[in-house]
Design an enzyme around this catalytic site. Structure first.
Site, PDB file in Angstrom:
ATOM      1  N   SER A 107       0.832  -1.200   0.000  1.00  0.00           N
ATOM      2  CA  SER A 107       0.000   0.000   0.000  1.00  0.00           C
ATOM      3  C   SER A 107       0.876   1.263   0.000  1.00  0.00           C
ATOM      4  O   SER A 107       1.600   1.488  -0.957  1.00  0.00           O
ATOM      5  CB  SER A 107      -0.951  -0.080   1.207  1.00  0.00           C
ATOM      6  OG  SER A 107      -1.905   0.922   1.166  1.00  0.00           O
ATOM      7  N   ASP A 158     -10.579  -3.534  -4.830  1.00  0.00           N
ATOM      8  CA  ASP A 158      -9.913  -2.521  -4.013  1.00  0.00           C
ATOM      9  C   ASP A 158     -10.586  -1.167  -4.257  1.00  0.00           C
ATOM     10  O   ASP A 158     -10.576  -0.665  -5.385  1.00  0.00           O
ATOM     11  CB  ASP A 158      -8.430  -2.473  -4.414  1.00  0.00           C
ATOM     12  CG  ASP A 158      -7.592  -1.642  -3.469  1.00  0.00           C
ATOM     13  OD1 ASP A 158      -8.161  -0.751  -2.800  1.00  0.00           O
ATOM     14  OD2 ASP A 158      -6.391  -1.883  -3.390  1.00  0.00           O
ATOM     15  N   HIS A 189      -8.378  -4.320  -0.543  1.00  0.00           N
ATOM     16  CA  HIS A 189      -7.071  -3.707  -0.277  1.00  0.00           C
ATOM     17  C   HIS A 189      -6.214  -4.567   0.661  1.00  0.00           C
ATOM     18  O   HIS A 189      -5.006  -4.405   0.733  1.00  0.00           O
ATOM     19  CB  HIS A 189      -7.286  -2.313   0.320  1.00  0.00           C
ATOM     20  CG  HIS A 189      -6.089  -1.418   0.196  1.00  0.00           C
ATOM     21  ND1 HIS A 189      -5.610  -0.971  -1.022  1.00  0.00           N
ATOM     22  CD2 HIS A 189      -5.238  -0.903   1.131  1.00  0.00           C
ATOM     23  CE1 HIS A 189      -4.539  -0.214  -0.827  1.00  0.00           C
ATOM     24  NE2 HIS A 189      -4.300  -0.165   0.473  1.00  0.00           N
TER      25      HIS A 189
HETATM   26  C1  MLT Z   1      -1.369   5.855  -0.033  1.00  0.00           C
HETATM   27  O1  MLT Z   1      -1.704   6.826   0.607  1.00  0.00           O
HETATM   28  O2  MLT Z   1      -0.199   5.568  -0.304  1.00  0.00           O
HETATM   29  C2  MLT Z   1      -2.475   4.992  -0.519  1.00  0.00           C
HETATM   30  O3  MLT Z   1      -3.661   5.715  -0.465  1.00  0.00           O
HETATM   31  C3  MLT Z   1      -2.589   3.756   0.244  1.00  0.00           C
HETATM   32  C4  MLT Z   1      -2.644   3.980   1.729  1.00  0.00           C
HETATM   33  O4  MLT Z   1      -3.695   4.185   2.300  1.00  0.00           O
HETATM   34  O5  MLT Z   1      -1.612   3.932   2.352  1.00  0.00           O
END
Ligand code: MLT
Length: 207
Positions: A107, A158, A189
């Protein structure tokens, strides 16, 4: 703003030839999170697990965001340079080979791994990106000379990113000579067992 060091855990595989897995956690995680997951890949890798320097309401991240899935791209660039500068300091200190560094991010961690690929196309020898999304609205020119192998796994359901967006991200990286394997999994996710087993097989055949 000056670069700050990152909190980290380093575990040596005890072999000077070993590649190193650079573990990059998701939002709200820390340097402990992905170590159990990385153990699924055997004992032949050094492990360098770092904690993002940004806090969002107390949750560690690797760079600031302006909203869900909307990134502060200036901060992302700064944090990418900060992380790479840290890696260059820590490699000789801990005694691992920076030319054998494979990023493994989930992520938010996958997104800064993507930013390293784009801003330093020849730094990483590979990357595993779980639930990535394109780190920049317009991707910088980022041709690699090395056909760097990349494993991506994306959740079909996701809510953060659509399969089409991931396909476009993959296609751009492929056009720039990265060797990308993209897998769609029947999930959201969150990570599932298939992520780990597919990444395991990819690592085994690629390195
Ligand atoms: C990010 O902010 O990199 C993406 O939205 C994924 C997350 O929630 O970390």
């Amino acid at each position: 703003m000056d670069f700050q060091p990152l909190k980290y855990i380093y575990q040596s595989a005890g072999n000077p030839e070993a590649s190193t897995l650079l573990l990059l956690h998701g939002t709200g995680g820390n340097e402990n999170d992905l170590i159990p997951l990385a153990k699924n890949f055997g004992n032949n890798f050094n492990i360098l697990s770092v904690r993002g320097n940004v806090l969002e309401q107390g949750m560690p991240r690797f760079f600031r965001r302006l909203g869900l899935g909307v990134f502060d791209e200036k901060d992302l660039q700064f944090r990418t340079h900060e992380l790479v500068s840290f890696l260059k300091i820590i490699a000789p200190k801990e005694g691992f080979d920076l030319s054998k560094l494979i990023a493994l991010g989930y992520s938010n961690g996958a997104n800064i791994a993507g930013s390293i690929l784009l801003l330093y196309p020849d730094l990483l020898s590979g990357a595993i990106m779980f639930r990535p999304m394109s780190p920049y609205k317009v991707l910088p020119t980022c041709k690699t000379e090395h056909g760097t192998p990349i494993f991506m796994s994306s959740g079909l359901h996701d809510g953060m990113v659509s399969p089409e967006e991931i396909k476009a991200y993959k296609d751009t990286l492929t056009k720039n000579n990265f060797n990308v394997e993209l897998n769609y999994l029947n999930t959201g996710h969150n990570l599932i067992q298939d992520d780990i087993s597919m990444a395991h097989d990819w690592l085994k055949t690629t390195f």
